[in-house]
Motif scaffolding. Sequence first.
Motif, PDB file in Angstrom:
ATOM      1  N   ASP A  23      27.051 -41.199  29.841  1.00 37.52           N
ATOM      2  CA  ASP A  23      27.563 -42.337  30.599  1.00 37.52           C
ATOM      3  C   ASP A  23      29.029 -42.513  30.222  1.00 37.52           C
ATOM      4  OD1 ASP A  23      28.292 -44.805  31.654  1.00 37.52           O
ATOM      5  OD2 ASP A  23      26.294 -45.666  31.335  1.00 37.52           O
ATOM      6  N   VAL A  24      29.913 -42.377  31.199  1.00 30.86           N
ATOM      7  CA  VAL A  24      31.354 -42.428  30.922  1.00 30.86           C
ATOM      8  C   VAL A  24      31.778 -43.814  30.432  1.00 30.86           C
ATOM      9  CG1 VAL A  24      32.135 -43.095  33.246  1.00 30.86           C
ATOM     10  CG2 VAL A  24      33.569 -41.604  31.834  1.00 30.86           C
ATOM     11  N   LEU A  25      30.921 -44.816  30.636  1.00 30.11           N
ATOM     12  CA  LEU A  25      31.259 -46.168  30.184  1.00 30.11           C
ATOM     13  C   LEU A  25      30.866 -46.405  28.720  1.00 30.11           C
ATOM     14  CD1 LEU A  25      30.239 -48.148  33.401  1.00 30.11           C
ATOM     15  CD2 LEU A  25      32.500 -47.285  32.751  1.00 30.11           C
ATOM     16  N   VAL A  26      30.231 -45.416  28.108  1.00 32.58           N
ATOM     17  CA  VAL A  26      29.803 -45.548  26.701  1.00 32.58           C
ATOM     18  C   VAL A  26      30.667 -44.609  25.851  1.00 32.58           C
ATOM     19  CG1 VAL A  26      27.875 -45.333  25.079  1.00 32.58           C
ATOM     20  CG2 VAL A  26      27.453 -46.117  27.440  1.00 32.58           C
ATOM     21  N   LEU A  27      31.596 -45.199  25.097  1.00 30.58           N
ATOM     22  CA  LEU A  27      32.603 -44.396  24.391  1.00 30.58           C
ATOM     23  C   LEU A  27      31.980 -43.340  23.480  1.00 30.58           C
ATOM     24  CD1 LEU A  27      35.546 -43.785  23.699  1.00 30.58           C
ATOM     25  CD2 LEU A  27      35.461 -45.636  22.012  1.00 30.58           C
ATOM     26  N   ASP A  28      30.942 -43.702  22.741  1.00 25.44           N
ATOM     27  CA  ASP A  28      30.351 -42.722  21.810  1.00 25.44           C
ATOM     28  C   ASP A  28      29.807 -41.504  22.552  1.00 25.44           C
ATOM     29  OD1 ASP A  28      30.995 -44.152  19.623  1.00 25.44           O
ATOM     30  OD2 ASP A  28      29.021 -45.084  19.359  1.00 25.44           O
ATOM     31  N   GLN A  29      29.244 -41.738  23.738  1.00 30.00           N
ATOM     32  CA  GLN A  29      28.709 -40.608  24.512  1.00 30.00           C
ATOM     33  C   GLN A  29      29.854 -39.715  25.008  1.00 30.00           C
ATOM     34  OE1 GLN A  29      25.854 -41.796  27.520  1.00 30.00           O
ATOM     35  NE2 GLN A  29      24.730 -43.095  26.079  1.00 30.00           N
ATOM     36  N   ILE A  84      38.334 -32.777  33.679  1.00 32.26           N
ATOM     37  CA  ILE A  84      38.569 -33.203  35.065  1.00 32.26           C
ATOM     38  C   ILE A  84      37.725 -34.455  35.300  1.00 32.26           C
ATOM     39  CG2 ILE A  84      38.418 -32.609  37.517  1.00 32.26           C
ATOM     40  CD1 ILE A  84      38.728 -29.677  36.750  1.00 32.26           C
ATOM     41  N   ASP A  85      38.401 -35.530  35.709  1.00 32.88           N
ATOM     42  CA  ASP A  85      37.720 -36.810  35.942  1.00 32.88           C
ATOM     43  C   ASP A  85      37.437 -36.956  37.434  1.00 32.88           C
ATOM     44  OD1 ASP A  85      36.984 -39.433  36.370  1.00 32.88           O
ATOM     45  OD2 ASP A  85      38.704 -40.329  35.353  1.00 32.88           O
ATOM     46  N   ALA A  86      36.146 -36.803  37.797  1.00 33.55           N
ATOM     47  CA  ALA A  86      35.733 -36.973  39.202  1.00 33.55           C
ATOM     48  C   ALA A  86      34.574 -37.955  39.285  1.00 33.55           C
ATOM     49  CB  ALA A  86      35.351 -35.626  39.812  1.00 33.55           C
ATOM     50  N   VAL A  87      34.587 -38.978  38.419  1.00 30.41           N
ATOM     51  CA  VAL A  87      33.518 -39.983  38.483  1.00 30.41           C
ATOM     52  C   VAL A  87      33.775 -40.925  39.655  1.00 30.41           C
ATOM     53  CG1 VAL A  87      32.941 -39.932  36.033  1.00 30.41           C
ATOM     54  CG2 VAL A  87      34.607 -41.605  36.867  1.00 30.41           C
ATOM     55  N   ALA A  92      36.238 -46.359  32.521  1.00 33.88           N
ATOM     56  CA  ALA A  92      35.921 -44.918  32.461  1.00 33.88           C
ATOM     57  C   ALA A  92      37.147 -44.132  32.003  1.00 33.88           C
ATOM     58  CB  ALA A  92      35.456 -44.438  33.841  1.00 33.88           C
ATOM     59  N   ALA A  93      38.302 -44.406  32.632  1.00 31.10           N
ATOM     60  CA  ALA A  93      39.515 -43.659  32.272  1.00 31.10           C
ATOM     61  C   ALA A  93      39.919 -43.947  30.829  1.00 31.10           C
ATOM     62  CB  ALA A  93      40.643 -44.020  33.238  1.00 31.10           C
ATOM     63  N   ALA A  94      39.774 -45.198  30.403  1.00 30.53           N
ATOM     64  CA  ALA A  94      40.152 -45.544  29.018  1.00 30.53           C
ATOM     65  C   ALA A  94      39.295 -44.765  28.025  1.00 30.53           C
ATOM     66  CB  ALA A  94      40.001 -47.048  28.799  1.00 30.53           C
ATOM     67  N   ASN A  95      38.006 -44.629  28.286  1.00 27.42           N
ATOM     68  CA  ASN A  95      37.144 -43.863  27.376  1.00 27.42           C
ATOM     69  C   ASN A  95      37.520 -42.382  27.372  1.00 27.42           C
ATOM     70  OD1 ASN A  95      35.752 -46.104  26.571  1.00 27.42           O
ATOM     71  ND2 ASN A  95      33.969 -45.755  27.897  1.00 27.42           N
ATOM     72  N   ILE A  96      37.812 -41.851  28.565  1.00 28.78           N
ATOM     73  CA  ILE A  96      38.182 -40.424  28.644  1.00 28.78           C
ATOM     74  C   ILE A  96      39.497 -40.177  27.895  1.00 28.78           C
ATOM     75  CG2 ILE A  96      38.956 -38.613  30.239  1.00 28.78           C
ATOM     76  CD1 ILE A  96      36.847 -39.687  32.244  1.00 28.78           C
ATOM     77  N   VAL A  97      40.468 -41.076  28.098  1.00 26.47           N
ATOM     78  CA  VAL A  97      41.764 -40.939  27.429  1.00 26.47           C
ATOM     79  C   VAL A  97      41.590 -41.011  25.911  1.00 26.47           C
ATOM     80  CG1 VAL A  97      43.863 -42.272  26.979  1.00 26.47           C
ATOM     81  CG2 VAL A  97      43.226 -41.711  29.327  1.00 26.47           C
ATOM     82  N   GLU A 110      44.541 -44.821  37.816  1.00 29.33           N
ATOM     83  CA  GLU A 110      45.794 -44.065  37.668  1.00 29.33           C
ATOM     84  C   GLU A 110      46.682 -44.690  36.595  1.00 29.33           C
ATOM     85  OE1 GLU A 110      48.070 -43.267  41.118  1.00 29.33           O
ATOM     86  OE2 GLU A 110      46.496 -42.130  42.128  1.00 29.33           O
ATOM     87  N   ARG A 111      46.702 -46.025  36.541  1.00 27.13           N
ATOM     88  CA  ARG A 111      47.589 -46.696  35.566  1.00 27.13           C
ATOM     89  C   ARG A 111      47.152 -46.407  34.136  1.00 27.13           C
ATOM     90  NH1 ARG A 111      47.954 -51.600  39.437  1.00 27.13           N
ATOM     91  NH2 ARG A 111      49.728 -50.910  40.690  1.00 27.13           N
ATOM     92  N   VAL A 112      45.836 -46.322  33.913  1.00 31.62           N
ATOM     93  CA  VAL A 112      45.367 -45.981  32.564  1.00 31.62           C
ATOM     94  C   VAL A 112      45.905 -44.607  32.174  1.00 31.62           C
ATOM     95  CG1 VAL A 112      43.341 -45.481  31.135  1.00 31.62           C
ATOM     96  CG2 VAL A 112      43.291 -47.413  32.726  1.00 31.62           C
ATOM     97  N   TYR A 113      45.826 -43.648  33.098  1.00 32.28           N
ATOM     98  CA  TYR A 113      46.345 -42.309  32.777  1.00 32.28           C
ATOM     99  C   TYR A 113      47.861 -42.340  32.594  1.00 32.28           C
ATOM    100  CZ  TYR A 113      41.772 -40.287  33.473  1.00 32.28           C
ATOM    101  OH  TYR A 113      40.440 -39.984  33.332  1.00 32.28           O
ATOM    102  N   ALA A 114      48.557 -43.092  33.455  1.00 34.08           N
ATOM    103  CA  ALA A 114      50.022 -43.138  33.375  1.00 34.08           C
ATOM    104  C   ALA A 114      50.475 -43.682  32.020  1.00 34.08           C
ATOM    105  CB  ALA A 114      50.584 -43.994  34.504  1.00 34.08           C
ATOM    106  N   ASP A 115      49.693 -44.605  31.466  1.00 33.94           N
ATOM    107  CA  ASP A 115      50.072 -45.223  30.187  1.00 33.94           C
ATOM    108  C   ASP A 115      49.586 -44.424  28.980  1.00 33.94           C
ATOM    109  OD1 ASP A 115      51.257 -47.229  31.569  1.00 33.94           O
ATOM    110  OD2 ASP A 115      49.575 -48.636  31.411  1.00 33.94           O
TER     111      ASP A 115
END
Length: 253
Positions: free
Chosen positions: A37-43, A55-58, A75-80, A114-119
Amino acid sequence: MRVAVFGATGAAGRRIVDAATRRGHDVLALSRATGVDVLVLDQVRDALAGADAVIDAVNTPTLHAQEATEFFRAAAANIVRASAEHGVTRVVALSIVGIDRNPHGYYAGKLAQERVYADASVSHTIVRATQFHEFAGQIWSSGGWGPVHAVFPARLQPVDLGELAEILVDAVEDAEAGGIRHVAGPRVEELPRLVKAWARATGHRGIRFPIPAATDQLKGMRDGANLPDAALDAPLIVGTIDFDAWLATQRTR
Ligand SMILES: NC(=O)c1ccc[n+]([C@@H]2O[C@H](COP(=O)([O-])OP(=O)(O)OC[C@H]3O[C@@H](n4cnc5c(N)ncnc54)[C@H](OP(=O)(O)O)[C@@H]3O)[C@@H](O)[C@H]2O)c1
């Protein structure tokens, strides 16, 4: 390269997994269906161990600005965060053409993503695509009440998912990548024609019911805000497979 694909079971994700696998990458196919689950940081952390690229396609089904914003931002914050921890060197996020001209409803969530990635400090490329050819069928299925299918006016330049998937993998492989790239199909189309052609070709029976563009997001689509135009300040890649050519391949399936 070990490439982690988030949203791997989705319409885009499946094609990205196919393209990356065919090109010799070791692909991690990630979604809730595969236990991440992309919303669960540990996962997300556990999933990205050993990954070189992401590649983020959620996606989320909501059309509401606040819900979409919360989902895509988290989701983006966890991936970053997990990418930075694991030393992932390249992240590619799939976004949508024209969301800055049409920052309403669901598209507000994509802008927040996009802003999460930009930052972020992690090296990333945003690939903004137009609607997929599959969009016509998605509108038929999502806007139905029994036999009646609501269709709103929209101008779009739909893209072939096979071509888009290759471009996303190109971005992952390109050491010089970064910034924003736009991807569109070869022709501007009217959504009602696409939905009619799709339903006829795939044997979906029902009544198409034209509705006006009732929300700001739909008004933007009606007015062509999600078309690539000459004012784009980033490279535009134009695919070769138009809607009718794509539909002919669907018919024979
Ligand atoms: N549709 C279009 O025309 C279009 C055009 C341009 C760009 N895009 C963008 O392309 C991206 C993919 O769209 P799509 O139509 O391929 O999406 P989709 O078919 O709805 O697939 C969504 C994917 O996200 C996964 N997912 C959803 N919630 C998740 C969660 N909490 N944790 C992990 N995975 C989750 C789903 O798998 P599980 O359910 O198994 O978790 C699925 O693999 C989106 O960001 C969209 O904005 C779409």
